[in-house]
Write a protein that holds these residues in place. Sequence first.
Motif, mmCIF file in Angstrom:
data_model
loop_
_atom_site.group_PDB
_atom_site.id
_atom_site.type_symbol
_atom_site.label_atom_id
_atom_site.label_comp_id
_atom_site.label_asym_id
_atom_site.label_seq_id
_atom_site.Cartn_x
_atom_site.Cartn_y
_atom_site.Cartn_z
ATOM 1 N N HIS A 50 -11.622 0.025 3.701
ATOM 2 C CA HIS A 50 -11.845 -0.932 2.640
ATOM 3 C C HIS A 50 -10.452 -1.808 2.589
ATOM 4 C CE1 HIS A 50 -15.436 0.206 0.968
ATOM 5 N NE2 HIS A 50 -15.139 1.400 0.768
ATOM 6 N N LEU A 51 -9.453 -1.666 3.386
ATOM 7 C CA LEU A 51 -8.233 -2.471 3.412
ATOM 8 C C LEU A 51 -8.618 -3.835 3.699
ATOM 9 C CD1 LEU A 51 -5.116 -2.192 3.056
ATOM 10 C CD2 LEU A 51 -4.835 -1.985 5.608
ATOM 11 N N SER A 52 -9.529 -4.326 4.427
ATOM 12 C CA SER A 52 -9.827 -5.369 4.635
ATOM 13 C C SER A 52 -10.484 -6.066 3.603
ATOM 14 C CB SER A 52 -10.939 -5.638 5.863
ATOM 15 O OG SER A 52 -12.140 -4.737 5.512
ATOM 16 N N ASN A 53 -11.054 -5.424 2.774
ATOM 17 C CA ASN A 53 -11.923 -5.926 1.365
ATOM 18 C C ASN A 53 -10.721 -6.406 0.265
ATOM 19 O OD1 ASN A 53 -14.204 -5.381 2.322
ATOM 20 N ND2 ASN A 53 -14.415 -3.395 1.597
ATOM 21 N N THR A 54 -9.457 -5.937 0.441
ATOM 22 C CA THR A 54 -8.394 -5.708 -0.815
ATOM 23 C C THR A 54 -8.006 -7.014 -0.814
ATOM 24 O OG1 THR A 54 -7.734 -3.532 -0.113
ATOM 25 C CG2 THR A 54 -6.345 -4.545 -1.340
ATOM 26 N N PRO A 55 -7.802 -7.946 0.142
ATOM 27 C CA PRO A 55 -7.323 -9.500 -0.147
ATOM 28 C C PRO A 55 -8.091 -10.190 -0.836
ATOM 29 C CG PRO A 55 -7.168 -8.962 2.226
ATOM 30 C CD PRO A 55 -7.691 -7.880 1.624
ATOM 31 N N ASP A 73 0.740 -1.117 0.093
ATOM 32 C CA ASP A 73 0.076 0.001 0.069
ATOM 33 C C ASP A 73 0.830 1.502 0.006
ATOM 34 O OD1 ASP A 73 -3.103 0.692 0.644
ATOM 35 O OD2 ASP A 73 -1.716 2.157 1.641
ATOM 36 N N LEU A 74 0.628 2.070 -0.916
ATOM 37 C CA LEU A 74 1.279 3.442 -1.081
ATOM 38 C C LEU A 74 1.487 4.066 0.243
ATOM 39 C CD1 LEU A 74 2.794 4.407 -3.583
ATOM 40 C CD2 LEU A 74 0.401 5.803 -3.656
ATOM 41 N N ILE A 75 0.435 4.030 1.003
ATOM 42 C CA ILE A 75 0.118 4.737 2.535
ATOM 43 C C ILE A 75 0.572 3.955 3.689
ATOM 44 C CG2 ILE A 75 -1.153 6.296 3.700
ATOM 45 C CD1 ILE A 75 -2.721 7.049 1.376
ATOM 46 N N ARG A 76 0.130 2.669 3.529
ATOM 47 C CA ARG A 76 0.224 1.811 4.735
ATOM 48 C C ARG A 76 1.537 0.914 4.710
ATOM 49 N NH1 ARG A 76 -3.633 3.639 7.123
ATOM 50 N NH2 ARG A 76 -2.904 2.636 9.110
ATOM 51 N N GLY A 77 2.368 0.833 3.534
ATOM 52 C CA GLY A 77 3.337 -0.110 3.359
ATOM 53 C C GLY A 77 3.082 -1.407 3.169
ATOM 54 N N GLU A 78 3.788 -2.256 3.584
ATOM 55 C CA GLU A 78 3.330 -3.762 3.156
ATOM 56 C C GLU A 78 2.297 -4.268 4.116
ATOM 57 O OE1 GLU A 78 6.667 -6.670 2.127
ATOM 58 O OE2 GLU A 78 5.660 -7.858 3.519
ATOM 59 N N VAL A 79 1.302 -4.780 3.593
ATOM 60 C CA VAL A 79 0.304 -5.592 4.361
ATOM 61 C C VAL A 79 0.117 -7.019 3.947
ATOM 62 C CG1 VAL A 79 -2.299 -5.352 5.279
ATOM 63 C CG2 VAL A 79 -0.933 -3.264 4.452
ATOM 64 N N ARG A 95 -2.724 -5.805 -11.278
ATOM 65 C CA ARG A 95 -3.071 -5.136 -9.891
ATOM 66 C C ARG A 95 -2.924 -3.779 -9.811
ATOM 67 N NH1 ARG A 95 -0.597 -6.994 -4.382
ATOM 68 N NH2 ARG A 95 -0.833 -9.117 -4.925
ATOM 69 N N PRO A 96 -3.864 -2.726 -9.375
ATOM 70 C CA PRO A 96 -3.637 -1.501 -9.388
ATOM 71 C C PRO A 96 -2.790 -1.010 -8.197
ATOM 72 C CG PRO A 96 -6.002 -2.002 -8.520
ATOM 73 C CD PRO A 96 -5.219 -3.149 -9.221
ATOM 74 N N VAL A 97 -2.460 -0.058 -8.118
ATOM 75 C CA VAL A 97 -1.621 0.511 -6.894
ATOM 76 C C VAL A 97 -2.779 0.961 -5.846
ATOM 77 C CG1 VAL A 97 -0.246 2.379 -5.968
ATOM 78 C CG2 VAL A 97 0.279 1.638 -8.201
ATOM 79 N N TYR A 98 -2.672 0.422 -4.524
ATOM 80 C CA TYR A 98 -3.649 0.802 -3.491
ATOM 81 C C TYR A 98 -3.082 1.805 -2.678
ATOM 82 C CZ TYR A 98 -6.073 -3.419 -5.082
ATOM 83 O OH TYR A 98 -6.602 -4.606 -5.753
ATOM 84 N N ALA A 99 -3.863 2.765 -2.294
ATOM 85 C CA ALA A 99 -3.555 3.898 -1.244
ATOM 86 C C ALA A 99 -4.847 3.822 -0.439
ATOM 87 C CB ALA A 99 -3.479 5.059 -2.190
#
Length: 451
Positions: free
Chosen positions: A173-178, A124-130, A191-195
């Motif tokens: 929405h981070l929890s929806n991302t996986p 994630d561009l803001i949260r780093g690696e998740v 895969r788009p870039v996520y922020a």
Amino acid sequence: MNVITRFAPSPTGFLHMGGVRTALFSYLYAKQNNGTFALRIEDTDKARNKTEWETALIDDLSWLGLKHDTFSRQSDRIEIYSKYIQKLIINGSAYISKEIPKEEGQRHEVIRFKNPNKVVVINDLIRGEVRVDTTDLGDFVIARSFTEPVFHLAVVVDDFEMGITHVIRAEEHLSNTPRQILILEALGAPRPVYAHLPLVLAPDKSKLSKRKHGETVSLTYYRNKGYLPESIINFVALMGWNPGTDQELFSLDELIAKFKLEKVQKGGAIFNINKLNWINREYIRKLSNHSFADHIVPFIPEWLKTNDGLFIKLLPLLRKKINAFGDLAAILSQEGELGFVKDLKSYEPDILRWKKNPDFQITQRHLLAVKKLLENLGKGDWQVPKLTTSLWPYALEHGKGDVLWPLRVALTGQERSPDPFTCANLLGKEETIRRIDIACQKILTIHPTNQ
Ligand code: GLU
């Protein structure tokens, strides 16, 4: 790379201030990269959607000046999702699942995604690696039937088909991302870039939510209160982002130039109404007189709309006194600080007395002296500077408080108000004299001996 971002609201309620920020950041990122900003209405939840909300959303965005380049509505795209559902079934990534209905009306069949049970790594561009192990998600439902896609499927299909390069959205929405990554991998989509943007918090650090904070989280609330769109944009831009300099005021164009998505903070962003008020006052200060007048018309009472002379005289004063145009109604109401320009409310003669010299006789003497001085002024001299110079020597000689306090109260009937010269100027000669007479009369009724 041709940057394409999207704002994808569901028309199930008013636009949240957090939603404004998502829209703004998506817009800014697209515009600063000469890209495309897509507006996508996510209305697959038939039970909760309303066309009125969609109309309101579009109107809100255009009021804010966030023009979209493309528009789509998920309910118009059901056939497309259906095609993708079939594709996933054919390639073995999804299957029709027979279900035992737990409640009446529940389906006997849904379409489930065959979970490969793997660890998904999101950069994630803001949260780093998740990192998320998707095993716990099981074989999740992606559609209730071929024509009823679930939210995750529709989002992924749309992001893919629309060539979305950057998914900028709320942290919720981070929890929806996986799940969404699993689906897009199964479709062979890039895969788009996520922020994921930080939460918007109330000053007490609780999440700003409709349930807890009611309509104060909605853009409509601030629109109705008469905040300027440029202030809202400026304020919202600073919820989670700062330029790293002292600059606090940014036009939309400046934001396009200076905003940096990578600089958005991870921690929650506090919604500080004082900051919004300060920003809005700054923007109000910058308006031309003409534009200020135009803006306030919908917010002022009828009696002022039809009194041009007073309206023009009041403008500079009104501008100084408000955070937002919506404050005008209270200020101009009977109880408000400027309500006296319309009517003199009844007041107790007691408040005419200056606290350091509370003698009725002296109070009345000053009022009469002041009246005489004012009567000598011609109508053409009835302006703040002339009014001031005509009374000033007398006030200095007898004490400013002793002279000016009773005058101010006589003109306004209240203890708090602008200075008496401003008040007299607003009221005009005739009304000023009339109100001084009323004050003298009040003193006479309780102190007949003063005669
Ligand atoms: N429709 C979602 C919402 O209104 C946004 C989905 C997304 O941005 O991916 O919260």
